[in-house]
Each structure stands twice: as structure tokens, then as C-alpha cells.
Design a protein around this motif. Structure first.
Motif, short mmCIF file in Angstrom:
data_model
loop_
_atom_site.label_atom_id
_atom_site.label_comp_id
_atom_site.label_asym_id
_atom_site.label_seq_id
_atom_site.Cartn_x
_atom_site.Cartn_y
_atom_site.Cartn_z
N SER A 17 0.50 -1.15 -0.46
CA SER A 17 0.00 0.01 0.24
C SER A 17 0.81 1.08 0.29
O SER A 17 -0.03 2.46 -0.42
CB SER A 17 -1.21 0.55 1.16
OG SER A 17 -0.13 0.50 2.09
N VAL A 35 -4.15 9.49 1.77
CA VAL A 35 -5.10 9.23 1.82
C VAL A 35 -5.56 7.41 1.05
O VAL A 35 -6.16 6.92 0.77
CB VAL A 35 -6.32 9.94 1.24
CG1 VAL A 35 -7.65 9.33 1.23
CG2 VAL A 35 -6.15 11.52 2.26
N THR A 36 -5.19 8.16 -0.36
CA THR A 36 -4.58 6.81 -1.16
C THR A 36 -4.18 6.16 -0.24
O THR A 36 -4.78 4.46 -1.01
CB THR A 36 -4.38 6.82 -2.76
OG1 THR A 36 -4.90 8.35 -3.49
CG2 THR A 36 -4.02 6.22 -3.78
N GLN A 37 -2.72 5.44 -0.15
CA GLN A 37 -1.60 5.02 0.49
C GLN A 37 -2.70 4.08 1.66
O GLN A 37 -2.56 2.66 1.51
CB GLN A 37 -1.12 5.04 1.00
CG GLN A 37 -0.01 5.02 0.25
CD GLN A 37 1.28 6.35 0.35
OE1 GLN A 37 1.10 7.51 1.21
NE2 GLN A 37 2.63 6.51 -0.55
N ILE A 38 -3.15 5.28 2.26
CA ILE A 38 -4.17 4.26 3.20
C ILE A 38 -5.45 3.86 3.69
O ILE A 38 -5.43 2.34 3.78
CB ILE A 38 -4.63 5.87 4.60
CG1 ILE A 38 -3.41 6.23 5.74
CG2 ILE A 38 -5.79 5.21 5.83
CD1 ILE A 38 -3.51 7.58 5.82
N ASN A 39 -6.64 4.30 2.11
CA ASN A 39 -7.62 3.59 1.87
C ASN A 39 -7.16 2.45 1.36
O ASN A 39 -7.68 1.20 1.01
CB ASN A 39 -8.35 4.19 0.54
CG ASN A 39 -8.48 5.70 0.97
OD1 ASN A 39 -8.96 5.26 2.25
ND2 ASN A 39 -9.19 6.88 0.48
N ASN A 40 -5.84 1.78 0.67
CA ASN A 40 -5.37 0.47 -0.19
C ASN A 40 -5.54 -0.21 1.16
O ASN A 40 -5.43 -1.59 0.77
CB ASN A 40 -4.04 1.19 -0.88
CG ASN A 40 -4.94 2.18 -2.74
OD1 ASN A 40 -5.30 1.97 -2.78
ND2 ASN A 40 -3.63 2.23 -2.44
N LEU A 42 -6.94 0.48 4.41
CA LEU A 42 -7.54 -0.55 5.16
C LEU A 42 -8.30 -1.44 4.32
O LEU A 42 -9.26 -1.59 4.82
CB LEU A 42 -8.32 0.69 5.43
CG LEU A 42 -7.43 1.79 6.91
CD1 LEU A 42 -8.07 3.31 6.91
CD2 LEU A 42 -7.24 1.35 7.69
N SER A 43 -7.87 -0.73 3.07
CA SER A 43 -9.27 -1.85 2.41
C SER A 43 -8.46 -3.60 1.58
O SER A 43 -9.62 -4.31 1.04
CB SER A 43 -10.09 -1.34 0.38
OG SER A 43 -8.50 -0.89 -0.09
N ASP A 45 -5.66 -4.34 0.22
CA ASP A 45 -5.75 -4.60 -0.47
C ASP A 45 -4.56 -6.38 -1.01
O ASP A 45 -4.77 -6.74 0.04
CB ASP A 45 -4.86 -4.29 -1.63
CG ASP A 45 -3.33 -3.67 -1.14
OD1 ASP A 45 -2.78 -4.51 -0.25
OD2 ASP A 45 -2.63 -2.92 -1.15
N VAL A 69 -9.49 10.04 12.42
CA VAL A 69 -8.27 10.52 11.21
C VAL A 69 -7.67 11.48 11.57
O VAL A 69 -8.17 11.89 11.82
CB VAL A 69 -9.17 10.40 10.17
CG1 VAL A 69 -8.44 10.55 8.60
CG2 VAL A 69 -10.05 8.80 10.12
#
Length: 370
Positions: A17, A35-40, A42-43, A45, A69
Motif C-alpha cells: 500500500s 489518503v490513497t495509501q491509507i485507503n489501499n 484499509l481496504s 488489497d 483520522v
């Protein structure tokens, strides 16, 4: 982002991530990145993971997962801004098996008989230092099983369990005194299996119960020599077996009671028809008829042995060597018992491996002349 739980631990791996993870394996884990890294992450991957575990043997029914957050004040005015959200993690409890440890006392039960065979030896306790743990705070101990092997004396052998005296001569059942447990005793091939059930005992009460188990043999004359082995075999708690839980533990904790009989002295009553054990008779010199040293209803007994090896009869007062005499004549009732007169010591010795009855008959056959 900070992930935290009130109970248990979180394990987070960043994988591919690009986010950075700190304090993984604790109750509060921090994830930093775009934000993208954290979303990746938490989702979750294909390479990142977020997992929860609770290693408590007695966890709560649920715990709260909190997500905090923070923008760290990177842009704009107003400083650092945060947001939170929560989720409930439901925990399915699984019953852990109860545990029990105890120290074997390995006592000796010694017959306490005297020459009158009138004393009862005190019971001996079998275990000490017992430690019990039902693990879950809400659980109680519902049952306990143990065996007693090597039984030889029927109803003379008894145990005390939870305040109840239980004889081990036959199958039995009932209720204990202290905690009202149901007991069932089954006897087979010299081994008693004792099952206690229906309890709601605390750990401490169970420890007291086990430490209080005792053995006694009420044969005050001649208990059978040998070992009686007590073995704790199972403990059961109230937690049940739902979801793969375990409510029973197999035990193998043994303590050996050595039953030690004591040689009791034989008893002799020279005249069984009167009070006391002595006998009085009169010898008339002018008639010169021998008199018996014991009445015909004399009673000779030995609670420990079916045979006697020796009986000694002595003239202890006013003895005149050459005039006073003890004689013995064998008969059909005296078996292999023989007699020997020692004039120098005024002593008649009856010897031989005769039965008690034969020895009694031999003593009755000893007359005195003067």
C-alpha cells in the motif's frame, strides 16, 4: 489514522500500500501516508492486512474498534483536524477446560488397636495443596470423579467426601453434606469409582473438597495390609461445549494410602463364666487329685492369627521343686501341640504350630499336682 480497541490486539501489515505502520500487535496502531495509501491498506488489497485477536481466556462479549483520522494540519488554516468512527467487534466466547493440580499425601493408615482392641485409628487425608481453576470468571465446578483401588475389607473401608462418610463395601448414592453434591459410587473388582455431580462450586470450594478427602478402615482388630490408591480422574465445569468449548479435563493424580495393621496381643480368659480373666481353684493334698490351671470354659483368642506358637504356664508362688508339678497329656483336640516341663523354673511350655482352638484345648489339658 489510528486504529484502537478497548480489549485485545490489532495486527496491521502495510503490504504494497505504501503506508507506514507503527505499533502493530498492540491495542493501538498508527497508519501514516497519503489518503490513497491509507485507503489501499484499509481496504486490504492483495498484500495488506488488518486483523484482530483476543487472547484472554475470559473476554468480554464485545469490544469497540475506534478509527481516528487526522490531517495533521497539512493544508489550510485551523490546525490539525480529526474525525472518528467506531465499530463493534462481537466476541464469541469458547469455554476453556478447567484445571486441577494436587499434591499426593501418600499417607499411612496404621491400626490403633491395643491389647483390648478398643481404639479406632483416625482417618488420613489423601491430597493437599490443591489448585483449581475453572478459567472463565462465570464458570463453576459442577463435577469431580476419582477412584479408590486395592479395596480388601468391604464395609470396613470408608471415605469422607465433602463432609459425607461413604462406605466402600457396595454400590451407593446420596448427597454430600457441605455442598449438596450428588454422589454415585460403583464398586467393581476391588475398585470404587466415585462420581460427584450437580455442583456450583467455586475454585476455592473445590480445593477445600479435594484437600478434605480422607480414608479410614474401621476394622480395629486386623485391617488387611496393602495399598489403597486414590486417583483423581476428571473435573467438569459449567461452561459447556458450545462453539468447540471444553468443559471437562481428564486427570491422573494418584495418592497411595498404605494400610498398616498392628500385631495385637492374644487374649486369654481362664474362666469365661465369670467377670475378669482369672481363675481360682483349690488343691486338696489329702485327696491328691490334680486340678486344672484353667476352667473348662476358658477362652483363648488372637484377632491377627489363626495359629499360636507357644503358651507358658508358670508356678509363681510357694513353689516346691520335686513336689509341685505341671503335666500335659495330648488328646484329639490338641493337634500338634506338645508340652515340656521345666522343674528348675517351675514352667510348663506348650509349643507347636497349633490352631487357636488346639492351643486352647492344650491349655485346658494342663493339670497341677503337689
Amino acid at each position: 489514522v489510528t486504529l484502537s480497541v478497548a480489549q485485545g490486539t490489532l495486527t496491521v501489515t502495510a503490504g504494497g500500500s505504501g503506508a507506514v505502520v507503527t505499533n502493530s500487535g498492540t491495542a493501538s496502531v498508527t497508519i501514516t501516508g497519503t489518503v490513497t495509501q491509507i485507503n489501499n491498506l484499509l481496504s486490504t488489497d492483495a498484500t495488506s492486512t488488518v486483523s484482530y485477536i483476543n487472547n484472554s481466556n475470559d473476554p468480554s462479549a464485545s469490544t469497540t474498534l475506534t478509527l481516528l483520522v487526522s490531517d495533521n494540519g497539512n493544508t489550510g488554516t485551523g490546525g490539525t483536524l480529526t474525525g472518528t468512527d467506531t465499530a463493534t467487534i462481537n466476541i464469541t466466547q469458547i469455554n476453556d477446560a478447567p484445571t486441577l493440580t494436587a499434591t499426593a499425601s501418600n499417607p499411612t493408615f496404621t491400626e490403633a488397636g491395643t491389647s483390648s482392641q478398643s481404639l479406632q485409628a483416625a482417618a488420613v487425608t489423601v491430597f493437599s495443596g490443591t489448585a483449581v481453576n475453572a478459567v472463565e470468571a462465570a464458570d463453576t465446578v459442577t463435577g469431580l470423579t476419582f477412584t479408590v483401588s486395592g479395596l480388601l475389607d468391604g464395609t470396613n473401608e470408608s471415605i469422607v467426601v465433602d463432609g459425607r462418610t461413604i462406605t466402600l463395601g457396595a454400590n451407593s448414592s446420596g448427597t454430600t453434606v457441605t455442598n449438596g453434591l450428588t454422589y454415585n459410587v460403583t464398586i467393581a473388582s476391588g475398585t470404587a469409582t466415585v462420581i460427584l455431580s450437580g455442583g456450583t462450586l467455586s475454585n476455592a470450594a473445590t480445593q477445600t473438597l479435594v484437600n478434605g478427602i480422607s480414608y479410614q478402615n474401621t476394622n480395629i482388630d486386623n485391617p488387611t495390609d496393602g495399598n489403597r490408591v486414590f486417583t483423581l480422574t476428571q473435573i467438569v465445569d459449567s461452561g459447556g461445549t458450545a462453539n468447540g468449548g471444553v468443559n471437562a479435563t481428564t486427570l491422573s493424580i494418584a495418592s497411595t494410602v498404605n494400610v498398616n495393621p498392628v500385631n495385637d496381643a492374644p487374649t486369654l480368659d481362664l474362666d469365661g463364666s465369670i467377670t475378669g480373666t482369672g481363675y481360682t481353684t483349690t488343691y486338696f493334698r489329702n485327696i491328691d487329685t490334680p486340678v486344672r490351671v484353667a476352667d473348662t470354659d476358658l477362652v483363648l483368642a488372637d484377632v491377627d492369627s489363626a495359629q499360636l506358637n507357644r503358651i507358658r504356664v508358670e508356678i509363681t508362688g510357694n513353689y516346691s521343686n520335686g513336689n509341685d508339678l505341671l503335666t500335659f497329656t495330648a488328646n484329639v483336640n490338641t493337634g500338634s501341640v506338645s508340652g515340656a516341663w521345666d522343674a528348675a523354673n517351675a514352667r510348663m511350655t506348650l509349643s507347636g504350630t497349633g490352631t487357636v482352638a488346639q492351643s486352647q484345648a492344650a491349655l485346658a489339658a494342663v493339670p497341677s499336682t503337689s
